[in-house]
Design an enzyme around this catalytic site. Sequence first.
Site, PDB file in Angstrom:
ATOM      1  N   PHE A  56      -2.253  -4.635   6.593  1.00 45.02           N
ATOM      2  CA  PHE A  56      -2.885  -5.782   5.961  1.00 45.02           C
ATOM      3  C   PHE A  56      -2.579  -7.102   6.650  1.00 45.02           C
ATOM      4  CE2 PHE A  56      -3.035  -2.669   2.545  1.00 45.02           C
ATOM      5  CZ  PHE A  56      -4.338  -2.843   2.096  1.00 45.02           C
ATOM      6  N   GLU A  57      -1.441  -7.218   7.305  1.00 45.77           N
ATOM      7  CA  GLU A  57      -1.078  -8.480   7.935  1.00 45.77           C
ATOM      8  C   GLU A  57      -1.840  -8.726   9.227  1.00 45.77           C
ATOM      9  OE1 GLU A  57       0.844 -11.067   7.137  1.00 45.77           O
ATOM     10  OE2 GLU A  57       1.307 -10.229   5.165  1.00 45.77           O
ATOM     11  N   GLY A  58      -2.108  -7.676   9.981  1.00 45.37           N
ATOM     12  CA  GLY A  58      -2.640  -7.877  11.314  1.00 45.37           C
ATOM     13  C   GLY A  58      -1.532  -8.342  12.241  1.00 45.37           C
ATOM     14  N   ARG A  73      -5.917  -5.833  -0.749  1.00 48.13           N
ATOM     15  CA  ARG A  73      -4.476  -5.623  -0.614  1.00 48.13           C
ATOM     16  C   ARG A  73      -3.818  -5.424  -1.978  1.00 48.13           C
ATOM     17  NH1 ARG A  73      -0.429  -8.959   3.358  1.00 48.13           N
ATOM     18  NH2 ARG A  73       1.527  -7.934   2.753  1.00 48.13           N
TER      19      ARG A  73
END
Length: 205
Positions: free
Chosen positions: A11-13, A134
């Site tokens: 989810f953060e990348g 998320r």
Amino acid sequence: TENAVKFIKEFEGCDLRAYRNAGEKYYTVGFGHYGADVRQGQTITYDEADRLLRNDLKNDYLPYIERYRQQGIITFDLTQNQVDALLSFAYNNGVGEGGLKTLVRGRDAMTIANKMLEYYHSGSPIHDEGLKRRRRAERELFLNGNSATVQCNNTSTTDTRVKELQHLCNVIIGANIAEDNIWGNNTDNAVRQLPLCGIPYTQPQ
């Protein structure tokens, strides 16, 4: 745990070049690592980004979950999946008031899981959709285990449109962003500079 690291990465990348969001004091790099140790123009490797994430979770987030358990703010014993979900939530929302502490204070497991879904307001409709996804995945992980991570992995591996767009940004404007198929902040900034039919992209008002 490895599951928490993998989950958060999805989810953060990963931004291998430091960036600073409007209104923030410090720069961010890697999988959302933020602080005075990040410098303008800094670039790191993927392995360094991985190490920063693991150190952040171990030193800056996991101790708060244990502290809240000891203080009775968390009122029940947590499973590992619940710890992993709370780590992801805290990494995105912070550990104090308005974040993790507010989420868990005096609540049972089902209430915590349902309240997670309320934390998605970023001021941007596009980012809100990502936050909603998320929160749903964190809730699923919190209640039912690993299925949220598997679902997220399937989504990222079967659709390569983001990776293709990242490649275009690197070729056309020399963005130097990671082609990891994850829409992080550097990808978002690069796309906004990508000429569309000769006209630079600007966000609709």
